[in-house]
Each structure stands twice: as structure tokens, then as C-alpha cells.
Design an enzyme around this catalytic site. Structure first.
Site, PDB file in Angstrom:
ATOM      1  N   CYS A  15      39.362  45.304  51.879  1.00 45.78           N
ATOM      2  CA  CYS A  15      38.337  44.272  51.818  1.00 45.78           C
ATOM      3  C   CYS A  15      38.511  43.373  53.041  1.00 45.78           C
ATOM      4  O   CYS A  15      39.617  43.199  53.534  1.00 45.78           O
ATOM      5  CB  CYS A  15      38.543  43.476  50.525  1.00 45.78           C
ATOM      6  SG  CYS A  15      37.382  42.132  50.313  1.00 45.78           S
TER       7      CYS A  15
ATOM      8  N   ARG B 121      38.395  38.258  39.343  1.00 42.52           N
ATOM      9  CA  ARG B 121      39.710  37.987  39.928  1.00 42.52           C
ATOM     10  C   ARG B 121      40.118  36.529  39.731  1.00 42.52           C
ATOM     11  O   ARG B 121      39.402  35.621  40.169  1.00 42.52           O
ATOM     12  CB  ARG B 121      39.696  38.313  41.426  1.00 42.52           C
ATOM     13  CG  ARG B 121      39.292  39.757  41.682  1.00 42.52           C
ATOM     14  CD  ARG B 121      39.440  40.158  43.142  1.00 42.52           C
ATOM     15  NE  ARG B 121      38.711  41.392  43.402  1.00 42.52           N
ATOM     16  CZ  ARG B 121      39.177  42.632  43.190  1.00 42.52           C
ATOM     17  NH1 ARG B 121      40.406  42.800  42.735  1.00 42.52           N
ATOM     18  NH2 ARG B 121      38.433  43.690  43.426  1.00 42.52           N
TER      19      ARG B 121
END
Ligand code: SAM
Ligand code: DTB
Ligand code: SF4
Length: 325
Positions: free
Chosen positions: A132, A264
């Protein structure tokens, strides 16, 4: 996957009525959704690395890396590919299945620095990790080049509601953020998009952020919920602390609205007790950042995280496990 259960037409009043449910009811509903889409005993471990630190021209009021504030963050140039690969390897050995590289840029510079980032993406991907990046605004061409390099996801947060945004950032607009997100999606890269709580926003601002996220089609694959890390020198250094149950409500509501997404529990874990973190996991969070540092601020030590999961009878998702491909 129970795709038929996924909705994109959530209204603000529905979101409010979920968020404000009695906590046992809210957590019960979130857990029901969670276990239909995810393994309730597994958490994805992600690692973060700041590949270019500080000196950012943006004025995000929460951010220690903004050049507008004196926070003591030491500026660095873009790291070398080898430094990044070594960090990714170390993170993999500690159990991370996703590696996120952050740069304090308003937008990605073109030319050699971008070529270097593309090489970082290729090399980290070759280690078998999800990759990412969070590099600021992107052009369409840059998004496509990142996709071609094998980028798994791009992180670009909306941070708060469209209404509150101007109180936090003045150097770019909400629409700028949405445009970059659209480019990422069009390039076929998964979107990682979330926000921050504890910046003095109202509950309504939180509902509006959730509405922005949960009406995107597809939903962001990954939704980081950050608890503000108050950094001396930033305008939010003395923001009043937020009730931890607001964080739990935010996570549970995100879980219900976006059942298949990875929620998250991101920045701010150092200010949470083990019990509060456990409650966040019970409310549907299924990923944390591991390692002693986030980008520039401290994070719980790896031993503490491992011990916590063990006490909860939970474990980190294995390489190649659910969603870790
Ligand atoms: N410059 C890029 C950008 O803004 O998109 C990437 C890096 S930026 C540090 C990534 C995200 O970290 C921000 O969007 C914000 O949500 C989060 N963040 C930054 N400082 C934070 C803080 N002090 N507390 C909580 N989250 C923070
Ligand atoms: C996200 O939403 N949180 C992470 C990640 N995306 C890049 C970053 C948190 C940064 C916290 C402040 C710092 O360490 O500088
Ligand atoms: Fe720059 Fe990103 Fe920090 Fe904003 S959040 S000041 S864009 S590094």
C-alpha cells in the site's frame, strides 16, 4: 461472500440510528456482520514505513509532518529502494502481511522520485506482501503506473466530514481527495480510505464521514480508523481526549455499513488500554499496525501486541490467508 448483503445507499439517519444503538446491541450487530464476512479470531498485521518524512506543504492540523508547524520531526529525503526492501523484509518476519509506505507529499512528484517509488512497489510485492502507498494526490497516469507496478491499495483518507474538513485542512479541498480516490479506483487499485476521530468533530461529522465512505461503490477495501495522536506543535496538540466508546461505536458502525472491508484500528493505540483495544476488535476491527513506530509517532511494542492477541485467543492472519493475497 454474501455480496447481496452489501449496501451502498445508506442514509445519514440510518447511520445515526446504528451509531447510537445501546452499546451491547451495536456490538452484537457488528459481530454478526463480522463473522459472516471475516474470521473473528484473525487480525491482519500491517507495517508502516515513512519513506519521505516531514516538510510537507499541506497544513493538516493533526499532522506532525506539516511544514507549517514546529513539531521536531526531522525531515528526510526519499529513502533508497534497498532501505525500504530491508524494512519490508523485517516486517514480514514480524508477521506483517501488508506493507504501507507513506510520503509527506502534497502530490507525487514526477520523474526520478516516482520511478524509485515504483521500484519499491515492485520489490516489496515480490516479497509476497500486499503493498500500500500513501503519497498524496495522484494524476491518472501515476495511478495507472502504480497499478502496473503491482500496487495492492492506495491510502488516501477523507479524515472527517465535508463540513468539518475546512477547519482541519485549508490547502486542499474535499473534492481534491475524492478526485484522487476516483483515479485510484479507475486504475484498478483497491482503495484504502478512512478518517480520524478526536479532532473536535461532532457525532454528526462522524456520521457524515461514514456516509461518504459507505456510499462509495465499491466500498473502500480498507477503512483505517485513526484516533488522533496529539502531537506538540500541531494546532490539535491540546484537543480534548475523546471517549473511547466513541471509537468503539465508530468501528462497529463502519463494520456494519461496510461488511466486507478490512476495518483497521490504526493510529492512537498507545493511548488505549488492552481492554479498550480488545473492545475495538470485538466491535469489528480486524487489522492493526505493528512495529514500534507508525510514520513518525510511537506505536505499541511488538511483544505487547503479540501478548494481547494471545490473551484473547486470537492470531495474526498468515501470509496468503484470507485477504492477504
Ligand atoms: N501525505 C499523504 C496524505 O496526506 O494522504 C500521506 C501520509 S498522511 C500522514 C496519512 C494519514 O495519516 C492522514 O490522512 C491521517 O488520516 C493520518 N494521520 C496523520 N497524522 C495523524 C495523527 N497525528 N493522528 C492520527 N492520524 C494521523
Ligand atoms: C492511516 O490512516 N493511518 C496511518 C496510515 N494510514 C498511513 C498513518 C498514521 C500516522 C500517525 C501519525 C504519525 O505517525 O506520523
Ligand atoms: Fe502532508 Fe499528509 Fe501530513 Fe497532510 S497528512 S501534512 S498531506 S503528510
Amino acid at each position: 461472500m454474501n455480496d447481496a448483503e452489501i449496501r451502498y445507499d445508506w442514509t445519514l439517519s440510518e447511520i445515526e440510528s446504528i451509531y447510537t444503538l445501546p452499546l451491547p446491541e451495536l456490538v452484537f450487530r457488528a459481530q454478526g456482520v463480522h463473522r459472516r464476512f471475516h474470521r473473528p479470531d484473525e487480525v491482519q498485521a500491517c507495517a508502516l514505513l515513512s519513506i519521505k518524512t516531514g516538510g510537507c506543504p499541506e497544513d493538516c492540523a493533526y499532522c506532525p509532518q506539516s511544514a507549517h508547524y514546529r513539531t521536531g520531526v526531522v525531515r528526510t529525503d526519499l529513502l533508497s529502494v534497498e532501505e525500504v526492501v530491508a524494512a519490508a523484509q523485517a516486517a514480514r518476519e514480524r508477521g506483517a502481511t501488508r506493507f504501507c509506505m507513506g510520503a509527506a507529499w502534497r502530490e507525487v512528484p514526477s520523474g526520478l522520485p516516482f520511478e524509485r517509488v515504483l521500484e519499491m512497489v515492485r520489490r516489496v510485492r515480490a516479497l509476497g506482501l500486499q503493498v500500500c502507498c500513501t503519497l498524496g494526490m495522484l494524476t491518472e497516469e501515476q495511478a495507472q503506473a502504480l497499478a502496473a507496478a503491482g500496487l495492492t491499495a492506495y491510502n488516501h483518507n477523507l479524515d472527517t466530514s465535508p463540513e468539518y474538513y475546512g477547519r482541519i485542512i485549508t490547502t486542499r479541498t474535499y473534492q481534491d481527495r475524492l478526485t484522487t480516490l476516483e483515479r485510484v479506483r479507475r486504475a484498478g487499485i483497491r482503495v484504502c480510505c478512512g478518517g480520524i476521530i478526536g479532532m473536535g468533530e461532532s457525532r454528526r461529522d462522524r456520521y457524515r464521514l461514514l456516509e461518504q465512505l459507505a456510499t462509495q461503490r465499491p466500498h473502500p477495501e480498507s477503512v483505517p480508523i485513526n484516533l488522533l495522536v496529539r502531537v506538540a506543535g500541531t494546532p490539535l496538540a491540546d484537543a480534548p481526549s475523546v471517549d473511547v466508546f466513541e471509537l468503539v461505536r465508530m468501528i462497529a458502525t463502519a463494520r456494519i455499513l461496510m461488511p466486507a472491508s478490512v476495518v483497521r484500528l490504526s493510529a492512537g493505540r498507545l493511548s488505549l488500554s488492552d481492554e479498550a483495544q480488545a473492545l475495538c476488535l470485538l466491535a469489528g476491527a480486524n487489522s492493526i499496525f505493528i512495529g514500534e513506530r507508525l510514520l513518525t509517532t510511537p506505536n505499541p511494542l511488538p511483544d505487547r501486541d503479540r501478548a494481547l492477541l494471545e490473551r484473547l485467543g486470537m492470531r495474526f492472519q498468515e501470509q496468503g490467508g484470507d485477504g492477504a493475497s
